[in-house]
Design a protein around this motif. Structure first.
Motif, PDB file in Angstrom:
ATOM      1  N   THR A  34      28.609 -64.949 -20.118  1.00 56.74           N
ATOM      2  CA  THR A  34      28.752 -63.815 -19.204  1.00 56.74           C
ATOM      3  C   THR A  34      27.467 -63.358 -18.501  1.00 56.74           C
ATOM      4  O   THR A  34      27.469 -63.234 -17.278  1.00 56.74           O
ATOM      5  CB  THR A  34      29.448 -62.648 -19.933  1.00 56.74           C
ATOM      6  N   ASP A 198      38.204 -60.847 -21.433  1.00 54.95           N
ATOM      7  CA  ASP A 198      37.288 -61.739 -22.170  1.00 54.95           C
ATOM      8  C   ASP A 198      37.273 -61.362 -23.653  1.00 54.95           C
ATOM      9  O   ASP A 198      37.335 -62.220 -24.531  1.00 54.95           O
ATOM     10  CB  ASP A 198      35.880 -61.640 -21.581  1.00 54.95           C
ATOM     11  N   HIS A 202      38.512 -63.871 -26.736  1.00 55.45           N
ATOM     12  CA  HIS A 202      37.694 -64.249 -27.893  1.00 55.45           C
ATOM     13  C   HIS A 202      38.476 -64.020 -29.183  1.00 55.45           C
ATOM     14  O   HIS A 202      38.413 -64.796 -30.125  1.00 55.45           O
ATOM     15  CB  HIS A 202      36.406 -63.425 -27.942  1.00 55.45           C
ATOM     16  N   HIS A 245      33.935 -67.052 -15.999  1.00 57.37           N
ATOM     17  CA  HIS A 245      33.937 -68.300 -16.767  1.00 57.37           C
ATOM     18  C   HIS A 245      35.320 -68.496 -17.342  1.00 57.37           C
ATOM     19  O   HIS A 245      36.142 -67.581 -17.293  1.00 57.37           O
ATOM     20  CB  HIS A 245      32.887 -68.277 -17.892  1.00 57.37           C
ATOM     21  N   GLN A 247      37.731 -69.991 -20.849  1.00 57.46           N
ATOM     22  CA  GLN A 247      37.646 -69.920 -22.318  1.00 57.46           C
ATOM     23  C   GLN A 247      38.444 -71.098 -22.878  1.00 57.46           C
ATOM     24  O   GLN A 247      39.417 -71.536 -22.276  1.00 57.46           O
ATOM     25  CB  GLN A 247      38.245 -68.615 -22.863  1.00 57.46           C
ATOM     26  N   HIS A 363      33.410 -69.825 -24.990  1.00 55.12           N
ATOM     27  CA  HIS A 363      33.006 -70.474 -23.742  1.00 55.12           C
ATOM     28  C   HIS A 363      31.500 -70.646 -23.778  1.00 55.12           C
ATOM     29  O   HIS A 363      30.837 -70.162 -24.689  1.00 55.12           O
ATOM     30  CB  HIS A 363      33.438 -69.627 -22.545  1.00 55.12           C
TER      31      HIS A 363
HETATM   32 ZN   LIG Z   1      33.040 -63.999 -23.511  1.00 53.79          ZN
END
Ligand SMILES: [Zn+2]
Length: 402
Positions: A34, A198, A202, A245, A247, A363
């Motif tokens: 990030t 995000d 996770h 991004h 994952q 990621h």
């Molecule tokens: Zn992350």
């Protein structure tokens, strides 16, 4: 997940935006983490230009580890004053290269008003004191600036952002700021960062975030409603929606520190690692037998060496999206380690505290799953790389900013 939720319209606002716009997949920078990715979006450049190398790195000048944490909430939980300072102020004031220009600086140098909500890369020309005196140093942001209640350019009366992360109050804070901004049409350019997806990915893995994506959709809806509906919103603004991004699932973790010489410094977390060493080839070779390591990269006489299980072959770089460009730029960052390590599928590198997300998502690597992002443009052509988002957005302003 974005494509699936837009495909079956379970994310209604994003689906409507997709109907009105153009969609593609784009490639982010490397390491796909990030602080690096958001700085690349905001500066339109890879880390060789902006100098943010990773979530965690060795500061050669100050001879110490810089740790930004995997999220603002994690930093709060970790509670160290230095990490908070590095994350909320140091990253922008000290670590972000003075030679990089942020999208806010570019817009405001031509007299336009830029706005940033919650994004970690926010450097701009206006000085701000924290909302709670003494909790953090002064910092510099755009004319409209809202950062997790810590800095606010305008009093919006939104509730505290970080108290209840798991229940989405970070994005609720962002939505409150976004609603305030759109209601007043208080900006020429807005960068609006929603991080709860995000956090959920996770925890639950990338396939377990449909519920969160519907909530995230609601935070986009807040902007649309504040304009009086989709037609009014799109009449007023061009829109670009993207992720910083991807994952991928992880189920195992390895400590890189256990496999290199003790004189080397390892900074690792998620799916990328760096080794600060005076013997890059030795360090890379020591990781040859490590199952969680997909590949290692280092510079020798200015040329990139790509290594996997003892084989060195530059063609390896072409196995990854924009591999050659991204690895070269990452290695040319003066704050990066001499060796960069990309994790194998399903693997994560434990961080300094031994923590990882095994059983969830992660990621950071060069692989397609970590590196590809959805990107949707309405009134803006969606670019093929996230480093081109800045120019794509600035070119839609009137007059265009170049
Ligand atoms: Zn992350």
């Amino acid at each position: 997940m974005f494509e699936s939720a837009v495909g079956d319209r379970s994310a209604p606002t994003l689906s409507q935006l997709a109907d009105a716009g153009t969609y593609r997949r784009a490639v982010t920078t490397f390491p796909s983490l990030t602080p690096v990715c958001l700085t690349s979006i905001a500066t339109g450049a890879h880390p060789n230009v902006h100098h943010i190398p990773h979530l965690v790195w060795w500061n050669r000048q100050e001879r110490r580890i810089v740790e930004y944490g995997s999220s603002f909430g994690a930093i709060r939980a970790a509670g160290t004053r230095r990490s908070i300072r590095d994350t909320i102020v140091g990253m922008n004031r000290d670590h972000l290269s003075k030679d990089a220009e942020t999208i806010y600086e570019a817009a405001e140098r031509t007299g336009l008003t830029a706005a940033a909500v919650n994004i970690t890369c926010y450097r701009g020309p206006h000085r701000y004191l924290p909302t709670v005196p003494g909790i953090a140093p002064a910092t510099f942001g755009p004319r409209r600036f809202f950062f997790y209640n810590l800095y606010e350019s305008d009093p919006i009366g939104a509730p505290l952002a970080v108290r209840d992360r798991a229940h989405g109050s970070v994005d609720e804070y962002a939505a409150a700021a976004g609603r305030w901004l759109v209601t007043r049409d208080g900006f020429d350019l807005l960068v609006y960062y929603l991080s709860d997806i995000d956090f959920a990915s996770h925890l639950h893995g990338p396939d377990g975030v449909r519920e969160q994506l519907v909530k995230t959709d609601g935070s986009v809806r807040a902007l649309v409603d504040a304009a009086g509906g989709l037609d009014e919103f799109l009449e007023r603004y061009a829109v670009l929606v993207c992720s910083d991004h991807g994952q991928t699932h992880v189920d195992r973790a390895v400590r890189l520190q256990d496999h290199v010489r003790s004189s080397d410094t390892v900074t690792a977390s998620n799916r990328a690692g760096m080794i600060y060493t005076d013997a890059p080839r030795v360090a890379a070779a020591s990781l040859d037998p490590v199952e969680g390591v997909d590949a290692t990269f280092f510079l020798e006489d200015g040329a990139v060496v790509a290594r996997r299980r003892g084989d060195e072959d530059a063609a390896l770089l072409d196995e990854y999206p924009l591999g050659r460009e991204r690895v070269t730029a990452a290695l040319q960052n003066p704050n990066a380690g001499e060796v960069l390590v990309s994790a194998a599928d399903g693997w994560e590198f434990a961080d300094l505290a031994g923590l990882h997300h095994a059983g969830g998502g992660s990621h950071g690597s060069l692989t397609t799953g970590d590196s590809e992002v959805p990107i949707l443009g309405v009134g803006i052509d969606p670019p093929a790389r996230t480093i081109d988002v800045k120019d794509a957005m600035l070119s839609t302003l009137r007059p265009p900013v170049t």
